[in-house]
Design a protein around this motif. Structure first.
Motif, short mmCIF file in Angstrom:
data_model
loop_
_atom_site.label_atom_id
_atom_site.label_comp_id
_atom_site.label_asym_id
_atom_site.label_seq_id
_atom_site.Cartn_x
_atom_site.Cartn_y
_atom_site.Cartn_z
N HIS A 19 4.19 11.09 4.60
CA HIS A 19 3.15 12.49 4.95
C HIS A 19 1.55 11.79 4.36
N LYS A 20 1.61 11.13 3.50
CA LYS A 20 0.32 10.56 2.87
C LYS A 20 -0.17 9.39 3.20
N MET A 21 0.70 8.59 4.06
CA MET A 21 0.25 7.26 4.44
C MET A 21 -0.86 7.12 5.47
N MET A 33 3.09 -7.26 -8.69
CA MET A 33 3.27 -6.29 -7.40
C MET A 33 4.26 -5.33 -8.28
N VAL A 34 5.48 -5.58 -8.83
CA VAL A 34 6.15 -4.72 -9.06
C VAL A 34 5.69 -4.04 -10.47
N MET A 35 4.86 -4.79 -11.49
CA MET A 35 4.35 -4.27 -12.63
C MET A 35 3.22 -2.88 -12.11
N ALA A 63 13.22 3.59 -13.41
CA ALA A 63 14.35 4.17 -12.55
C ALA A 63 14.81 2.99 -11.96
N ILE A 64 14.04 2.21 -11.32
CA ILE A 64 14.36 1.11 -10.50
C ILE A 64 15.43 0.27 -11.27
N ILE A 65 15.04 -0.40 -12.49
CA ILE A 65 15.70 -1.19 -13.40
C ILE A 65 17.07 -0.42 -13.64
N VAL A 91 3.77 -0.79 -10.12
CA VAL A 91 4.67 0.59 -9.82
C VAL A 91 4.69 1.42 -11.27
N PRO A 92 4.33 2.49 -10.98
CA PRO A 92 4.28 3.65 -12.18
C PRO A 92 5.20 3.20 -13.05
N GLU A 93 5.31 3.21 -14.62
CA GLU A 93 6.23 2.82 -15.43
C GLU A 93 7.54 3.62 -15.35
N PRO A 126 14.10 -10.96 -1.96
CA PRO A 126 14.06 -10.89 -3.40
C PRO A 126 14.18 -9.28 -3.71
N GLY A 127 14.84 -9.10 -4.68
CA GLY A 127 14.91 -7.65 -5.07
C GLY A 127 13.61 -7.46 -6.08
N TYR A 128 13.80 -6.77 -6.86
CA TYR A 128 12.47 -6.35 -7.80
C TYR A 128 12.32 -7.53 -8.86
N ILE A 129 11.17 -8.29 -8.65
CA ILE A 129 11.10 -9.40 -9.50
C ILE A 129 9.73 -9.07 -10.40
N GLY A 138 15.08 -0.03 2.94
CA GLY A 138 14.15 0.85 3.04
C GLY A 138 13.74 1.39 1.75
N GLN A 139 12.77 1.89 1.43
CA GLN A 139 12.31 2.58 0.01
C GLN A 139 11.20 3.57 0.26
N PHE A 140 11.54 4.62 -0.65
CA PHE A 140 10.94 5.71 -0.51
C PHE A 140 9.39 5.39 -1.11
N GLY A 141 8.23 5.84 0.04
CA GLY A 141 7.07 5.52 -0.45
C GLY A 141 6.61 3.95 0.38
N GLN A 142 7.42 3.41 1.23
CA GLN A 142 7.10 2.16 1.74
C GLN A 142 7.52 2.04 3.07
N ALA A 143 7.32 3.04 4.06
CA ALA A 143 7.41 2.87 5.41
C ALA A 143 6.87 1.76 5.99
N ARG A 188 0.64 -1.07 -0.04
CA ARG A 188 0.01 -0.11 -0.14
C ARG A 188 1.04 1.19 0.00
N ASP A 189 1.50 1.31 -1.09
CA ASP A 189 2.69 2.49 -1.12
C ASP A 189 2.04 3.80 -0.96
N ALA A 190 2.69 4.66 -0.34
CA ALA A 190 2.33 6.06 -0.36
C ALA A 190 3.66 6.75 0.42
N1 CAA Z 1 13.62 9.36 -3.87
C1 CAA Z 1 13.32 10.57 -3.81
N2 CAA Z 1 12.18 11.19 -4.34
C2 CAA Z 1 11.24 10.52 -4.68
C3 CAA Z 1 11.21 8.84 -4.98
C4 CAA Z 1 12.74 8.49 -4.44
N3 CAA Z 1 12.60 7.11 -4.67
N4 CAA Z 1 10.26 8.72 -5.42
C5 CAA Z 1 9.31 9.58 -5.73
N5 CAA Z 1 9.96 10.76 -5.18
C6 CAA Z 1 9.41 12.07 -5.36
C7 CAA Z 1 9.03 12.49 -6.62
O1 CAA Z 1 10.10 12.80 -7.43
C8 CAA Z 1 8.12 13.71 -6.52
O2 CAA Z 1 8.79 14.76 -6.24
P1 CAA Z 1 8.17 16.51 -6.57
O3 CAA Z 1 6.92 16.48 -5.72
O4 CAA Z 1 9.14 17.27 -6.19
O5 CAA Z 1 8.01 16.17 -8.02
C9 CAA Z 1 7.43 13.40 -5.17
O6 CAA Z 1 8.55 12.21 -4.33
C10 CAA Z 1 6.23 12.35 -5.35
O7 CAA Z 1 5.55 12.70 -4.37
P2 CAA Z 1 4.06 12.55 -4.42
O8 CAA Z 1 3.18 13.18 -3.08
O9 CAA Z 1 3.26 13.06 -5.61
O10 CAA Z 1 4.01 10.83 -4.39
P3 CAA Z 1 2.93 10.03 -5.01
O11 CAA Z 1 1.60 10.16 -3.88
O12 CAA Z 1 2.61 10.19 -6.24
O13 CAA Z 1 3.39 8.63 -4.41
C11 CAA Z 1 4.95 6.82 -4.82
C12 CAA Z 1 4.70 8.39 -4.93
C13 CAA Z 1 3.73 5.85 -4.34
C14 CAA Z 1 5.74 6.67 -3.44
C15 CAA Z 1 5.64 6.33 -5.90
O14 CAA Z 1 6.58 7.03 -6.10
C16 CAA Z 1 5.91 4.93 -5.79
O15 CAA Z 1 4.75 3.86 -6.22
N6 CAA Z 1 7.25 4.53 -5.81
C17 CAA Z 1 7.55 3.28 -5.82
C18 CAA Z 1 7.61 2.61 -4.33
C19 CAA Z 1 8.39 1.35 -4.82
O16 CAA Z 1 9.47 0.95 -5.25
N7 CAA Z 1 7.30 0.27 -4.48
C20 CAA Z 1 7.70 -1.10 -4.55
C21 CAA Z 1 6.63 -2.01 -5.06
S1 CAA Z 1 7.22 -3.58 -5.59
C22 CAA Z 1 7.76 -4.44 -4.15
O17 CAA Z 1 7.37 -3.95 -2.84
C23 CAA Z 1 8.29 -5.62 -4.14
C24 CAA Z 1 9.61 -5.75 -3.42
O18 CAA Z 1 9.73 -6.23 -2.17
C25 CAA Z 1 10.75 -5.23 -4.00
#
Ligand code: CAA
Length: 240
Positions: A92-94, A184-186, A195-197, A188-190, A177-180, A140-145, A87-89
């Motif tokens: 501050h929005k989570m 779940m990984v698909m 950028a992850i790859i 994630v926005p393209e 695992p890393g990114y598979i 750790g991962q941005f968006g995944q506290a 449930r990524d966010a």
């Molecule tokens: N590092 C620094 N800044 C980042 C960032 C990062 N990794 N990712 C996003 N940002 C920044 C953006 O550039 C943007 O900045 P600006 O506002 O200056 O343009 C800002 O954060 C985005 O903020 P928003 O408030 O608009 O964020 P959002 O509500 O659109 O949510 C997100 C963004 C959900 C975190 C989205 O970036 C995302 O989905 N990230 C991927 C998270 C991820 O890797 N998930 C893994 C899923 S797969 C998995 O979990 C399997 C596994 O085990 C590996």
């Protein structure tokens, strides 16, 4: 008959590959799933592996589900805690709901499933528990506290149970695992995915089968001296 292996979240993604790989190794596999009946029916038809529906987030459902599996197939000697959600966010929005759902499935779910399996493993003096954590629990991962906290928690759980299970010949390990290339990984926005790859030295997403092979090794008799360990399979993205 081979040993009985229970794989949570075992009908899709990495879990489905683990279920199939274990079946190919001669295990009698039970694949648990929580919600997607259509995918589970397709999985059963394609693989001949029995699927059992309950949520790992619900302790009583895990107790009942395990009993159901054991009534059908016999004692579970191998448990693969694979079920997981995101449930990524950004933090501050989570919402509390996003936090609680992820912890309930990815961390409490591992307790809920391992706890009822554990006494039988202790009595029989054999067990294999493998939990699928994540690279993001390590770094750790941005968006995944929520997700990173749950997956880091899985590693602490693993290292503790390894100590408690050792004298009963129960090994407890984790795979990160890393990114598979899974749904779940698909999801994630393209742009983010690209950028992850770019951060993965081998230059590609991993395959679910590459994770399944780590699991079949860890549950094998050959891995009896390996406990409390973590196998990182992430294409060189992070060295824990
Ligand atoms: N590092 C620094 N800044 C980042 C960032 C990062 N990794 N990712 C996003 N940002 C920044 C953006 O550039 C943007 O900045 P600006 O506002 O200056 O343009 C800002 O954060 C985005 O903020 P928003 O408030 O608009 O964020 P959002 O509500 O659109 O949510 C997100 C963004 C959900 C975190 C989205 O970036 C995302 O989905 N990230 C991927 C998270 C991820 O890797 N998930 C893994 C899923 S797969 C998995 O979990 C399997 C596994 O085990 C590996």
């Amino acid at each position: 008959m081979g040993r009985v292996a229970l794989v949570t979240g075992g009908t899709r993604g990495i879990g489905a590959e683990i279920s199939v790989a274990l079946k190919e190794e001669g295990y009698v596999v039970a694949a648990n799933y929580a919600g997607n009946d259509e995918a589970a029916a397709k999985f059963m038809a394609e693989t001949g592996i029995k699927a059992f529906k309950w949520s790992v987030a619900d302790y009583d459902a895990c107790v009942d589900g395990l009993k159901h599996v054991e009534d059908h197939l016999g004692p579970v000697e191998v448990l693969v805690n694979n079920a997981g959600i995101t449930r990524d966010a950004p933090f501050h929005k989570m919402t509390p709901q996003q936090w609680n759902e992820v912890i309930a499935t990815n961390l409490t779910g591992v307790f809920n499933m391992t706890h009822p399996v554990w006494p039988g493993m202790r009595e029989r003096k054999f067990g294999r528990v493998v939990t699928i954590s994540s690279i993001n629990g390590q770094k750790g991962q941005f968006g995944q506290a929520n997700y990173a906290a749950s997956k880091a928690g899985d590693l602490g759980f693993t290292r503790t149970l390894a100590q408690e299970g050792a004298r009963y010949n129960i090994t407890v390990n984790a795979v990160c695992p890393g990114y598979i290339a899974t749904d779940m990984v698909m999801a994630v926005p393209e742009k983010v995915r690209e950028a992850i790859i770019a951060q993965i030295p081998v230059g590609r997403l991993g395959e679910a089968a590459e994770i399944a092979r780590c699991v079949t090794f860890l549950v094998s008799d050959d891995a009896g001296f390996i406990t409390g360990s973590t196998i990182s399979a992430n294409g060189g993205q992070y060295f824990a």
